[in-house]
Design an enzyme around this catalytic site. Structure first.
Site, short mmCIF file in Angstrom:
data_model
loop_
_atom_site.label_atom_id
_atom_site.label_comp_id
_atom_site.label_asym_id
_atom_site.label_seq_id
_atom_site.Cartn_x
_atom_site.Cartn_y
_atom_site.Cartn_z
N SER A 1 -69.01 33.24 111.03
CA SER A 1 -68.42 32.75 109.78
C SER A 1 -69.40 32.68 108.62
CB SER A 1 -67.79 31.37 109.99
OG SER A 1 -68.77 30.39 110.19
N LYS B 1 -71.37 25.41 106.89
CA LYS B 1 -70.68 26.13 105.81
C LYS B 1 -71.48 26.01 104.51
CE LYS B 1 -67.24 26.84 108.58
NZ LYS B 1 -67.19 28.10 109.26
#
Length: 163
Positions: A34, A81
């Site tokens: 990701s 993230k």
């Protein structure tokens, strides 16, 4: 019964070590794709990052920071993230229930760098700053990937209200 000096040192070192990890930081393995290309660009080679807990003690998080946080979907899981928006920013979302969202006070918007291959704010919305546990400062392993992580956001993902 007297404890040997080595045992005393060891027993004293345990709380000091735990305090250090809880307050200052630790090294963590980054799993998944990701955050490609910033992290794990050479799958199956896995990056390890220094997670700096000290830097978030005041909850000052900036756009572009790579952060570790407790997953809003699964509190037993930590995710990593990039912060794309901070409170007050207007974000153009990708597949979220609203096309645009203003980030509320005490929240941020996080996304994986590998758009479309990330469980992020586009799935669960703005994230409470209380869920952020650390900033990723640098890649510490493998040696050929040693580098600091720069706070940057791709131009296409910048908040609408920021030029």
């Amino acid at each position: 019964m007297k404890l040997p000096a080595l045992v005393k040192s060891f027993l004293l070192g345990i709380p000091v070590g735990i305090t250090f990890l809880d307050t200052v930081g630790y090294v963590a393995r980054v799993e998944g794709i990701s955050m490609q290309p910033a992290l794990n660009p050479e799958a199956p080679v896995t990056d390890y990052v220094l997670l700096n807990r000290w830097s978030i003690r005041t909850r000052e998080i900036s756009r572009g920071d790579v952060v570790s946080l407790v997953s809003p979907k699964d509190p037993g899981q930590k995710i990593i993230k990039r912060v794309v928006g901070i409170e007050g920013d207007l974000i153009s979302t990708i597949g979220y229930k609203q096309s645009f969202i203003r980030i509320p006070e005490g929240h941020c918007w996080v996304e994986g760098d590998h758009t479309g291959h990330s469980m992020d704010s586009n799935s669960f919305g703005p994230v409470s700053l209380g869920l952020v546990t650390a900033k990723a400062s640098c890649i510490v392993w493998p040696p050929h990937r040693w580098q600091t992580l720069k706070p940057e956001i791709p131009q296409a993902r910048r908040p609408v209200n920021i030029s």
